[in-house]
Design an enzyme around this catalytic site. Structure first.
Site, mmCIF file in Angstrom:
data_model
loop_
_atom_site.group_PDB
_atom_site.id
_atom_site.type_symbol
_atom_site.label_atom_id
_atom_site.label_comp_id
_atom_site.label_asym_id
_atom_site.label_seq_id
_atom_site.Cartn_x
_atom_site.Cartn_y
_atom_site.Cartn_z
ATOM 1 N N SER A 208 53.261 154.372 60.099
ATOM 2 C CA SER A 208 52.010 154.985 60.551
ATOM 3 C C SER A 208 50.887 154.645 59.581
ATOM 4 C CB SER A 208 52.191 156.497 60.675
ATOM 5 O OG SER A 208 51.094 157.072 61.362
ATOM 6 N N ASN A 209 49.801 155.377 59.621
ATOM 7 C CA ASN A 209 48.682 155.132 58.706
ATOM 8 C C ASN A 209 48.010 156.452 58.347
ATOM 9 O OD1 ASN A 209 46.534 155.681 60.745
ATOM 10 N ND2 ASN A 209 47.537 153.948 61.740
ATOM 11 N N TYR A 210 46.936 156.380 57.552
ATOM 12 C CA TYR A 210 46.338 157.600 56.993
ATOM 13 C C TYR A 210 45.306 158.280 57.900
ATOM 14 C CZ TYR A 210 48.411 156.273 52.529
ATOM 15 O OH TYR A 210 49.284 155.963 51.531
#
Ligand code: CTP
Length: 401
Positions: A208-210
């Site tokens: 995933s990412n931030y």
């Protein structure tokens, strides 16, 4: 904007009530008619004489005057108003409003109102942060009341934090802005993607990412406040949105986001793709947890996810407007322009990771609006809510309908 507008000011018993005479003066200066309904406790902080002299109207506190029997009809007052502003709104009054309790004239008037209602919470930081208060504010907003968010700073108690009623000048500015922009997206169906996606590796791990979803949620709220009907396709985030015109469609993976967005697109006038969609996903999702065993390393085979923005661009009809976001680290403007063309978007909102206060996880953002046709506009660093407002103003001009 306020000329001739009938503003009903509801004052409750908080120390910030001392600022209301200034609010009345500012409203009157702009040509508004002002009437005041106050709770009995409000009058410990500000005198009825001050309020009636400045508003040029008697102050309603009790439903009737016991000396001469004059009746202050809450229904007449409620229907008279073009706008109602409850400021300061104490925790107690908000709790009663959220529960439909009507034990004073201000509350019966609010219950009988049909006009847009603003409320400006004001209290100490811990009272404001209490889950009861948060829950009541959410409930009031869900009903369509508009919160004038309190500021942060030194409070009357000497403590520091959130809970300080917004300044009168700013309240007037917000009311003017509201009247100006009210319903300028009425009748529009808006599709928004927000947040990250999660691409599962095995049952316990994902890529995933931030992204926090804050920018997309702020844009969804701005469209809803300006009359649009919003479908918000959201990846997993920790924030929520409460507005009767926003329908949240939760998804997890890029594939699910693609399905949701593409199926809603043909029935949308406008789409804003703010989501940080994972560009790659594991080729095979392993059904059992991968154990490290004796292995020295692990190779994951990743495949491309479908490009949602590009797919919407490829199927865009002449009366649809498409907005994409871009996060670039070099040749920012050229890349954003190329992205706008390649994905057949009408506008790219360019985020730069170089700017302090912009990008993932911040409450502020600094963006450049890069339209397919017309001038590029660079905005200064501002809150994500303000960025959303400016973006809508820009889109409104571009739509030209
Ligand atoms: N986007 C999308 N679907 C994807 C990837 C991105 O809809 N699978 C959208 C994003 O929501 C954003 C825009 O495309 O509105 C730009 O995303 P960005 O990651 O900056 O650009 P990419 O096209 O992915 O290009 P690159 O990774 O090469 O920068």
């Amino acid at each position: 904007m306020l000329q001739g507008k009938k503003i009903l000011l509801g004052i409750t018993g908080g120390i910030a009530a001392y600022k209301i005479p200034l609010l009345i003066r500012l409203l009157k200066k702009r040509g508004a008619e002002v009437r005041v309904v106050a709770t009995p406790d409000a009058l410990h902080f500000v005198t009825p004489l001050t309020l009636s002299v400045l508003s040029q109207n008697p102050v309603a506190v009790a439903p009737f005057n016991p000396d001469d029997g004059t009746w202050y009809s809450h229904v007449d007052m409620a229907l008279w108003a073009d706008l109602m502003v409850i400021a300061p709104a104490t925790a107690n009054t908000m709790a009663k409003m959220a529960g439909g309790i009507a034990d004073n004239l201000l509350l019966t008037t609010w219950l009988a109102s049909r006009c847009p209602v603003f409320f400006a919470p004001a209290m100490d930081v811990d009272m404001f942060n209490h889950p009861c208060t948060g829950g009541n504010i959410s409930k009031l907003m869900q009903m369509g009341n508009i919160q004038i968010e309190p500021g942060s700073g030194e409070l009357a108690s000497g403590l520091c934090g959130e809970g300080r009623m917004e300044e009168p000048e700013k309240i007037v500015e917000l009311l003017e802005e509201y009247l100006h922009k009210r319903n300028d997206f009425a009748g529009k169906k808006v599709l928004i993607s927000a947040g990250p996606t999660r691409e599962p590796i095995d049952p316990v791990r994902y890529i995933s990412n931030y992204s926090t979803g804050r920018m997309g949620y702020a844009i969804a709220a701005a469209f809803a406040e300006r009359g649009a009907e919003v479908r918000l396709v959201s990846g997993p985030v920790e924030i929520s949105i409460n507005h009767p015109s926003v329908q949240v469609l939760p998804v997890t993976t890029a594939g699910e986001m693609f399905e949701a967005c593409t199926s809603l697109w043909s029935d949308s006038d406008l789409a804003v793709m703010t989501a940080a969609v994972a560009d790659f996903t594991p080729e095979n999702r392993v059904t059992e947890k991968i154990s490290k065993g004796e292995a020295a390393g692990l190779h994951l085979n990743l495949v491309r996810t479908p490009d949602i923005l590009k797919t919407l661009g490829d199927t865009k009809k002449a009366n649809q407007y498409l907005v994409g976001f871009a996060l670039e680290t070099q040749h920012e403007l050229e890349n954003a322009k190329a992205k706008c063309q390649n994905k057949k978007a009408d506008l790219i909102v360019l985020n730069s990771l170089r700017d302090a206060g912009a990008g993932f996880g911040t409450l502020t953002n600094k963006v450049t609006l890069v339209p397919a046709t017309g001038e590029t506009v660079s905005l200064p660093l501002m809150s994500k809510k303000e960025v959303a407002g400016k973006l809508l103003d820009f889109i409104r001009i571009q739509l030209n309908d």
